[in-house]
Design a protein around this motif. Structure first.
Motif, PDB file in Angstrom:
ATOM      1  N   LEU A   1      -7.868   5.058  -0.401  1.00  0.00           N
ATOM      2  CA  LEU A   1      -8.425   5.745  -1.167  1.00  0.00           C
ATOM      3  C   LEU A   1      -9.926   6.842  -0.182  1.00  0.00           C
ATOM      4  CD1 LEU A   1      -8.003   3.268  -4.019  1.00  0.00           C
ATOM      5  CD2 LEU A   1      -6.706   5.540  -4.331  1.00  0.00           C
ATOM      6  N   LEU A   2     -10.779   5.846   0.444  1.00  0.00           N
ATOM      7  CA  LEU A   2     -11.937   6.855   0.704  1.00  0.00           C
ATOM      8  C   LEU A   2     -11.049   7.901   1.880  1.00  0.00           C
ATOM      9  CD1 LEU A   2     -13.934   2.884   1.396  1.00  0.00           C
ATOM     10  CD2 LEU A   2     -14.137   4.458  -0.426  1.00  0.00           C
ATOM     11  N   ASP A   3      -9.807   7.754   2.331  1.00  0.00           N
ATOM     12  CA  ASP A   3      -9.698   8.355   3.597  1.00  0.00           C
ATOM     13  C   ASP A   3      -9.506   9.301   2.593  1.00  0.00           C
ATOM     14  OD1 ASP A   3     -10.009   6.788   5.966  1.00  0.00           O
ATOM     15  OD2 ASP A   3      -8.418   5.973   5.832  1.00  0.00           O
ATOM     16  N   HIS A   4      -8.961   9.774   1.575  1.00  0.00           N
ATOM     17  CA  HIS A   4      -8.602  10.786   0.768  1.00  0.00           C
ATOM     18  C   HIS A   4      -9.519  10.890   0.152  1.00  0.00           C
ATOM     19  CE1 HIS A   4      -4.573   9.838   2.752  1.00  0.00           C
ATOM     20  NE2 HIS A   4      -3.709  10.941   2.095  1.00  0.00           N
ATOM     21  N   GLY A   5     -10.713  11.306  -0.098  1.00  0.00           N
ATOM     22  CA  GLY A   5     -11.998  11.892  -0.720  1.00  0.00           C
ATOM     23  C   GLY A   5     -12.263  10.582  -1.845  1.00  0.00           C
ATOM     24  N   ALA A   6     -12.641   9.576  -2.070  1.00  0.00           N
ATOM     25  CA  ALA A   6     -12.657   8.999  -2.950  1.00  0.00           C
ATOM     26  C   ALA A   6     -14.224   9.262  -2.679  1.00  0.00           C
ATOM     27  CB  ALA A   6     -12.301   7.346  -3.135  1.00  0.00           C
ATOM     28  N   ASP A   7     -14.658   9.086  -4.022  1.00  0.00           N
ATOM     29  CA  ASP A   7     -16.689   9.390  -3.687  1.00  0.00           C
ATOM     30  C   ASP A   7     -17.313   8.455  -4.091  1.00  0.00           C
ATOM     31  OD1 ASP A   7     -19.398  10.694  -4.030  1.00  0.00           O
ATOM     32  OD2 ASP A   7     -18.658  12.171  -5.475  1.00  0.00           O
ATOM     33  N   LEU A   8     -17.656   8.528  -3.464  1.00  0.00           N
ATOM     34  CA  LEU A   8     -18.709   6.872  -3.217  1.00  0.00           C
ATOM     35  C   LEU A   8     -19.963   6.815  -3.599  1.00  0.00           C
ATOM     36  CD1 LEU A   8     -18.280   5.222   0.255  1.00  0.00           C
ATOM     37  CD2 LEU A   8     -17.480   4.624  -1.590  1.00  0.00           C
TER      38      LEU A   8
ATOM     39  N   ALA B   1       0.986  -0.999  -0.125  1.00  0.00           N
ATOM     40  CA  ALA B   1       0.185   0.051  -0.304  1.00  0.00           C
ATOM     41  C   ALA B   1       0.499   1.378   0.360  1.00  0.00           C
ATOM     42  CB  ALA B   1      -0.935   0.247   1.384  1.00  0.00           C
ATOM     43  N   GLU B   2       2.151   1.346   0.122  1.00  0.00           N
ATOM     44  CA  GLU B   2       3.134   2.387   0.405  1.00  0.00           C
ATOM     45  C   GLU B   2       2.521   3.497  -0.926  1.00  0.00           C
ATOM     46  OE1 GLU B   2       7.081   4.091   2.194  1.00  0.00           O
ATOM     47  OE2 GLU B   2       6.191   1.799   1.940  1.00  0.00           O
ATOM     48  N   PRO B   3       3.267   3.307  -1.958  1.00  0.00           N
ATOM     49  CA  PRO B   3       3.040   3.821  -2.927  1.00  0.00           C
ATOM     50  C   PRO B   3       1.875   4.486  -3.364  1.00  0.00           C
ATOM     51  CG  PRO B   3       4.032   1.932  -3.020  1.00  0.00           C
ATOM     52  CD  PRO B   3       3.469   1.425  -2.679  1.00  0.00           C
ATOM     53  N   VAL B   4       0.798   3.875  -3.191  1.00  0.00           N
ATOM     54  CA  VAL B   4      -0.564   4.854  -3.263  1.00  0.00           C
ATOM     55  C   VAL B   4      -0.317   5.457  -1.592  1.00  0.00           C
ATOM     56  CG1 VAL B   4      -2.703   4.103  -2.958  1.00  0.00           C
ATOM     57  CG2 VAL B   4      -1.764   2.311  -4.195  1.00  0.00           C
ATOM     58  N   SER B   5      -0.099   5.249  -0.911  1.00  0.00           N
ATOM     59  CA  SER B   5      -0.203   6.419   0.452  1.00  0.00           C
ATOM     60  C   SER B   5       0.746   7.025   0.203  1.00  0.00           C
ATOM     61  CB  SER B   5       0.465   5.475   1.408  1.00  0.00           C
ATOM     62  OG  SER B   5      -0.835   4.342   2.091  1.00  0.00           O
ATOM     63  N   MET B   6       1.600   7.387  -0.934  1.00  0.00           N
ATOM     64  CA  MET B   6       2.617   8.583  -1.053  1.00  0.00           C
ATOM     65  C   MET B   6       2.206   9.545  -2.255  1.00  0.00           C
ATOM     66  SD  MET B   6       6.212   5.963  -1.323  1.00  0.00           S
ATOM     67  CE  MET B   6       7.158   7.339  -2.268  1.00  0.00           C
ATOM     68  N   LEU B   7       1.367   8.741  -2.886  1.00  0.00           N
ATOM     69  CA  LEU B   7       1.066   9.357  -3.887  1.00  0.00           C
ATOM     70  C   LEU B   7       0.368  10.662  -3.946  1.00  0.00           C
ATOM     71  CD1 LEU B   7       1.100   7.010  -6.865  1.00  0.00           C
ATOM     72  CD2 LEU B   7       2.270   9.129  -6.757  1.00  0.00           C
ATOM     73  N   LEU B   8      -1.122   9.310  -2.804  1.00  0.00           N
ATOM     74  CA  LEU B   8      -2.613  10.661  -1.853  1.00  0.00           C
ATOM     75  C   LEU B   8      -1.348  11.622  -1.357  1.00  0.00           C
ATOM     76  CD1 LEU B   8      -4.494   6.985  -1.356  1.00  0.00           C
ATOM     77  CD2 LEU B   8      -4.945   9.269  -3.221  1.00  0.00           C
ATOM     78  N   ALA B   9      -0.804  11.248  -0.393  1.00  0.00           N
ATOM     79  CA  ALA B   9       0.238  12.223   0.120  1.00  0.00           C
ATOM     80  C   ALA B   9       0.016  13.396  -0.863  1.00  0.00           C
ATOM     81  CB  ALA B   9       0.943  11.738   0.775  1.00  0.00           C
ATOM     82  N   ALA B  10       1.231  12.894  -1.777  1.00  0.00           N
ATOM     83  CA  ALA B  10       1.336  14.016  -2.757  1.00  0.00           C
ATOM     84  C   ALA B  10       0.451  14.936  -3.451  1.00  0.00           C
ATOM     85  CB  ALA B  10       2.412  13.549  -3.354  1.00  0.00           C
ATOM     86  N   GLY B  11      -0.905  14.838  -3.460  1.00  0.00           N
ATOM     87  CA  GLY B  11      -1.578  15.188  -4.076  1.00  0.00           C
ATOM     88  C   GLY B  11      -2.967  13.855  -4.853  1.00  0.00           C
ATOM     89  N   ALA B  12      -2.749  13.182  -5.192  1.00  0.00           N
ATOM     90  CA  ALA B  12      -3.112  12.008  -6.145  1.00  0.00           C
ATOM     91  C   ALA B  12      -4.828  12.298  -6.113  1.00  0.00           C
ATOM     92  CB  ALA B  12      -2.809  10.788  -6.202  1.00  0.00           C
ATOM     93  N   ASN B  13      -5.508  13.107  -7.032  1.00  0.00           N
ATOM     94  CA  ASN B  13      -7.039  12.510  -6.480  1.00  0.00           C
ATOM     95  C   ASN B  13      -7.855  11.188  -7.432  1.00  0.00           C
ATOM     96  OD1 ASN B  13      -9.557  13.128  -6.662  1.00  0.00           O
ATOM     97  ND2 ASN B  13      -9.525  14.713  -8.724  1.00  0.00           N
ATOM     98  N   PRO B  14      -8.173  10.145  -6.504  1.00  0.00           N
ATOM     99  CA  PRO B  14      -8.790   9.328  -6.787  1.00  0.00           C
ATOM    100  C   PRO B  14     -10.095   9.410  -6.966  1.00  0.00           C
ATOM    101  CG  PRO B  14      -9.044  10.300  -4.550  1.00  0.00           C
ATOM    102  CD  PRO B  14      -8.383  10.738  -4.847  1.00  0.00           C
TER     103      PRO B  14
END
Length: 313
Positions: A235-242, A195-208
């Motif tokens: 992804l849900l914690d970083h704003g993924a729209d359900l 999961a770490e690469p995904v977390s790194m991208l989300l922390a850098a501003g990636a939009n899910p």
């Protein structure tokens, strides 16, 4: 009218017609996977070019001067010239990004290729040193970016995360689309790198919620059977729209069930996804779909917990 020009015109016209029909068929075949309307394909791949050819034919048949017929011949030659030009440009790009041994390197010789080599070696210091010398968000062959290149390398070297971290710190755009989105590639590689690469991208501003090449928000790909549920949580914690639905009107929980990812389905239900809207291709509601699965396959990897949630709510 000169016979040679007449023959040339109609040969070009026949070639254009064959080319357009071929592209039209290929476009229709690709439409479902890219979620493109067949009517849009018809418009772009057939109707508009056919109209241009029609104008050329009228101009050629009704033109009374050599200039008019020459203009019509040039107009009918344009599709072939464009295809030839595009193929030549693609060949030139391929040649510039191929080394002396014939290996595709994606980036032309220079600082960008040196950066790719540093990523291959997991040489963080070289990546940091070269970051100021290259366009970190530039595109190589096939629209490859350095960030996507580093993410794809995780399949071979899943623990080599430092180059990825250095690229993001230096300003690589986590939303810069190559042929795929960086977040999409990171989700794919999670089976190797976690999961770490995904977390790194989300922390850098990636939009899910960015739409992938398949027409769905990129976070929809996180419910695949091989993707750890921690990815979906991040992804849900970083704003993924359900509330987002696919083109059949279904929320992501249907896709999780289709992938037999019941842990992901339960997480989505607990987070409040709407499972009442939409139907399967067999006309079943989500609850009926889960019950059918349980009857046929039994309690497979968490389906009982999903059923318990549905019965409680």
């Amino acid at each position: 009218m000169a016979p040679a020009m007449k023959i040339l015109f109609w040969l070009l016209f026949a070639g254009d017609t064959l080319l357009l029909l071929t592209l039209f068929i290929l476009g229709l075949a690709a439409a479902p996977s890219s979620r493109t309307s067949s009517f849009a394909v018809a418009g772009y791949m057939l109707i508009v070019p056919a109209a241009v050819l029609g104008v050329a034919v009228l101009l050629f048949l009704r033109g009374t001067s050599p200039v008019a017929r020459a203009a019509a011949t040039l107009l009918v030659a344009l599709p072939g010239l464009l295809v030839f030009g595009m193929r030549s440009l693609q060949s030139a790009k391929l040649g510039a990004t191929t080394d002396s041994s014939g290996t595709l390197r994606y980036f032309a010789a220079g600082a960008s290729r040196d950066m790719a080599d540093a990523i291959d070696r997991n040489d963080t210091s070289a990546v940091a040193r070269l970051a100021g010398q290259v366009d970190l968000n530039g595109r190589g062959f096939g629209d490859m970016t350095l960030l996507v290149y580093a993410l794809r390398r995780l399949r071979q070297t899943p623990h080599a995360l430092d180059p990825l971290r250095s690229l993001l710190k230096a300003g690589a755009d986590p939303n810069r689309r190559a042929d795929e989105l960086p977040l999409e590639v990171a989700i794919q590689q999670s089976r190797y790198a976690g999961a770490e690469p995904v977390s790194m991208l989300l922390a850098a501003g990636a939009n899910p919620n960015t739409t992938s090449q398949f027409g769905a928000p990129v976070f929809f790909s996180a419910v695949g059977s091989t993707v750890p549920v921690e990815i979906l949580t991040a992804l849900l914690d970083h704003g993924a729209d359900l509330k987002v639905r696919d083109r059949e009107g279904r929320t992501i929980v249907f896709q999780a069930a289709n992938s037999d990812n019941w842990r992901a389905a339960l997480l989505l239900l607990e987070r409040g996804t709407d499972y009442l809207q939409g139907r399967t291709i067999n006309g079943e509601t989500f609850a009926q779909m889960v019950e059918s699965h349980a009857r046929v396959y039994g309690d497979t990897a968490g389906v009982a917990e999903v059923l318990a949630f549905l019965r409680k709510h």
